[in-house]
Design an enzyme around this catalytic site. Structure first.
Site, PDB file in Angstrom:
ATOM      1  N   ARG A 133       0.841  -1.205   0.000  1.00  0.00           N
ATOM      2  CA  ARG A 133       0.000   0.000   0.000  1.00  0.00           C
ATOM      3  C   ARG A 133       0.873   1.251   0.000  1.00  0.00           C
ATOM      4  O   ARG A 133       2.087   1.194   0.230  1.00  0.00           O
ATOM      5  CB  ARG A 133      -0.900   0.019   1.237  1.00  0.00           C
ATOM      6  CG  ARG A 133      -0.148   0.163   2.551  1.00  0.00           C
ATOM      7  CD  ARG A 133      -1.069   0.595   3.684  1.00  0.00           C
ATOM      8  NE  ARG A 133      -0.401   0.581   4.978  1.00  0.00           N
ATOM      9  CZ  ARG A 133       0.396   1.530   5.435  1.00  0.00           C
ATOM     10  NH1 ARG A 133       0.683   2.587   4.670  1.00  0.00           N
ATOM     11  NH2 ARG A 133       0.947   1.441   6.627  1.00  0.00           N
ATOM     12  N   VAL A 137       4.048   4.445   8.163  1.00  0.00           N
ATOM     13  CA  VAL A 137       3.700   3.463   9.177  1.00  0.00           C
ATOM     14  C   VAL A 137       2.383   3.791   9.880  1.00  0.00           C
ATOM     15  O   VAL A 137       2.050   4.959  10.082  1.00  0.00           O
ATOM     16  CB  VAL A 137       4.823   3.357  10.239  1.00  0.00           C
ATOM     17  CG1 VAL A 137       5.019   4.684  10.971  1.00  0.00           C
ATOM     18  CG2 VAL A 137       4.553   2.216  11.234  1.00  0.00           C
ATOM     19  N   THR A 138       1.639   2.763  10.225  1.00  0.00           N
ATOM     20  CA  THR A 138       0.433   2.943  11.030  1.00  0.00           C
ATOM     21  C   THR A 138       0.276   1.723  11.933  1.00  0.00           C
ATOM     22  O   THR A 138       0.998   0.730  11.803  1.00  0.00           O
ATOM     23  CB  THR A 138      -0.830   3.145  10.178  1.00  0.00           C
ATOM     24  OG1 THR A 138      -1.893   3.639  11.018  1.00  0.00           O
ATOM     25  CG2 THR A 138      -1.290   1.849   9.521  1.00  0.00           C
ATOM     26  N   TYR A 139      -0.663   1.838  12.848  1.00  0.00           N
ATOM     27  CA  TYR A 139      -0.942   0.750  13.796  1.00  0.00           C
ATOM     28  C   TYR A 139      -2.372   0.275  13.626  1.00  0.00           C
ATOM     29  O   TYR A 139      -3.289   1.075  13.392  1.00  0.00           O
ATOM     30  CB  TYR A 139      -0.746   1.259  15.230  1.00  0.00           C
ATOM     31  CG  TYR A 139      -1.355   0.358  16.295  1.00  0.00           C
ATOM     32  CD1 TYR A 139      -0.710  -0.807  16.704  1.00  0.00           C
ATOM     33  CD2 TYR A 139      -2.588   0.675  16.886  1.00  0.00           C
ATOM     34  CE1 TYR A 139      -1.269  -1.641  17.665  1.00  0.00           C
ATOM     35  CE2 TYR A 139      -3.160  -0.145  17.841  1.00  0.00           C
ATOM     36  CZ  TYR A 139      -2.498  -1.313  18.231  1.00  0.00           C
ATOM     37  OH  TYR A 139      -3.066  -2.127  19.183  1.00  0.00           O
ATOM     38  N   HIS A 140      -2.578  -1.036  13.720  1.00  0.00           N
ATOM     39  CA  HIS A 140      -3.919  -1.634  13.740  1.00  0.00           C
ATOM     40  C   HIS A 140      -4.034  -2.450  15.015  1.00  0.00           C
ATOM     41  O   HIS A 140      -3.061  -3.089  15.446  1.00  0.00           O
ATOM     42  CB  HIS A 140      -4.144  -2.559  12.546  1.00  0.00           C
ATOM     43  CG  HIS A 140      -4.146  -1.869  11.223  1.00  0.00           C
ATOM     44  ND1 HIS A 140      -4.960  -0.797  10.933  1.00  0.00           N
ATOM     45  CD2 HIS A 140      -3.422  -2.105  10.096  1.00  0.00           C
ATOM     46  CE1 HIS A 140      -4.752  -0.405   9.694  1.00  0.00           C
ATOM     47  NE2 HIS A 140      -3.817  -1.176   9.157  1.00  0.00           N
ATOM     48  N   ILE A 202      -6.146   6.073   5.966  1.00  0.00           N
ATOM     49  CA  ILE A 202      -6.472   5.447   4.688  1.00  0.00           C
ATOM     50  C   ILE A 202      -5.185   5.145   3.935  1.00  0.00           C
ATOM     51  O   ILE A 202      -4.306   6.008   3.817  1.00  0.00           O
ATOM     52  CB  ILE A 202      -7.372   6.366   3.832  1.00  0.00           C
ATOM     53  CG1 ILE A 202      -8.723   6.582   4.529  1.00  0.00           C
ATOM     54  CG2 ILE A 202      -7.572   5.780   2.432  1.00  0.00           C
ATOM     55  CD1 ILE A 202      -9.599   7.630   3.862  1.00  0.00           C
ATOM     56  N   GLY A 214      -7.206  -0.305   2.457  1.00  0.00           N
ATOM     57  CA  GLY A 214      -8.408   0.494   2.682  1.00  0.00           C
ATOM     58  C   GLY A 214      -8.333   1.498   3.796  1.00  0.00           C
ATOM     59  O   GLY A 214      -7.414   2.317   3.843  1.00  0.00           O
ATOM     60  N   CYS A 232       1.585   7.717  10.175  1.00  0.00           N
ATOM     61  CA  CYS A 232       1.475   8.262   8.819  1.00  0.00           C
ATOM     62  C   CYS A 232       2.554   9.300   8.516  1.00  0.00           C
ATOM     63  O   CYS A 232       2.452  10.058   7.552  1.00  0.00           O
ATOM     64  CB  CYS A 232       0.074   8.848   8.583  1.00  0.00           C
ATOM     65  SG  CYS A 232      -1.255   7.680   8.904  1.00  0.00           S
TER      66      CYS A 232
END
Length: 289
Positions: A133, A137-140, A202, A214, A232
């Site tokens: 994507r 970096v992001t966290y889930h 996103i 997504g 982000c």
């Protein structure tokens, strides 16, 4: 910063795929004469698909489940390959939406920089994956509602900026219509903010106009893991959650209400009618004659 990555998805052998990186370095129609049969070129058949706009969408609703990131990622790539095969057969008639939560995990985009990690990548507090994507970096994690739309943009609008703004619109509508929270966009970046707090991230990839990856809406997550990264890649903005904004302690109720609103607004923004299925009910086109 737009979290987009536009490219062609090729079937890589397992060892060449983007992988888990914990504990390792990042090293026209044409007619013949009247006496002849009418022929339609392959190109024309494919163009004819664009004029048909389906409103059907298979929905894999797993919003109460924490699905491991690698498993959900594999589903997405399978579904994208499936769409490409169906398109070649002029048999692509339905979009797909996956809704779920993840156990704690960090993900990076194709060209994410390690400078946004506040820890040694070989000693990450959670699993970490570099994906295809766009974005940083992001966290889930639990309490975050994640939506992975596998859409054929030929049936919608072949415009990536339109697609990103539409995903943002879904979140903005949810917050306003269901929770009376006014959210906005932040010029130059992708996502949704309430004041100085980013509540939805996103990040997408598009393969021959088929979307995957997504959005993620922070409903009731523990925000502590965000402190270990620069989410982000934006240093002067904070991360927030719906729970924090509303000052509520009803986690389960809030998740259920937010989920119902997300499904409704996604359906309206993209003009889709849902047909609920399980992952096992999705036919594997390679197996069809």
């Amino acid at each position: 910063m737009s979290m987009i990555n536009l490219g062609i998805a090729f079937p890589f052998p397992p060892h060449m795929c983007q992988e888990k990186v914990q504990h390792r370095p990042f090293h026209c129609v044409g007619f013949s004469k009247a006496t002849e049969a009418v022929r339609i070129s392959h190109h024309a058949r494919r163009r004819s698909i664009i004029s048909v706009v389906p409103n059907r969408c298979e929905c894999l609703d797993l919003h109460k489940h924490q699905i491991p990131y690698m498993e959900a990622w594999s589903w997405q790539k399978f579904l994208v390959r499936r769409r490409h095969i169906l398109i070649e057969r002029d048999d692509d008639h339905s979009d797909t939406l996956i809704v779920l939560q993840h156990p704690p995990v960090y993900t990076l985009g194709t060209s994410s920089s390690e400078k946004y990690l506040n820890f040694d990548i070989q000693n990450s507090p959670y699993d970490i994956y570099r994906t295809e994507r766009g974005g940083e970096v992001t966290y889930h994690g639990p309490g975050q509602l994640v939506m992975y739309p596998i859409l054929n943009l030929r049936f919608h609008k072949m415009d990536l900026h339109w697609y990103l703004r539409s995903l943002e619109e879904v979140i903005i509508r949810v917050l306003l219509s269901t929770f009376s929270v006014k959210a906005s966009r932040f010029e130059g970046f992708t996502g949704v903010w309430v004041g100085n707090h980013k509540v939805a991230a996103i990040g997408i990839r598009v393969s021959r106009w088929i979307t995957y990856h997504g959005l993620a809406l922070n409903v009731t997550p523990d925000l502590t893991p965000f402190q270990h990264i620069v989410p982000c890649g934006i240093r002067d903005r904070e991360v927030g959650s719906l729970k924090e904004l509303l000052g509520t302690t009803e986690d389960t109720t809030l998740m259920d209400v937010a989920h119902k609103s997300l499904i409704k607004e996604f359906s309206e923004v993209f003009q889709l009618s849902f047909e609920y299925k399980s992952i096992s009910e999705l036919d594997h086109p390679e197996g069809k004659s």
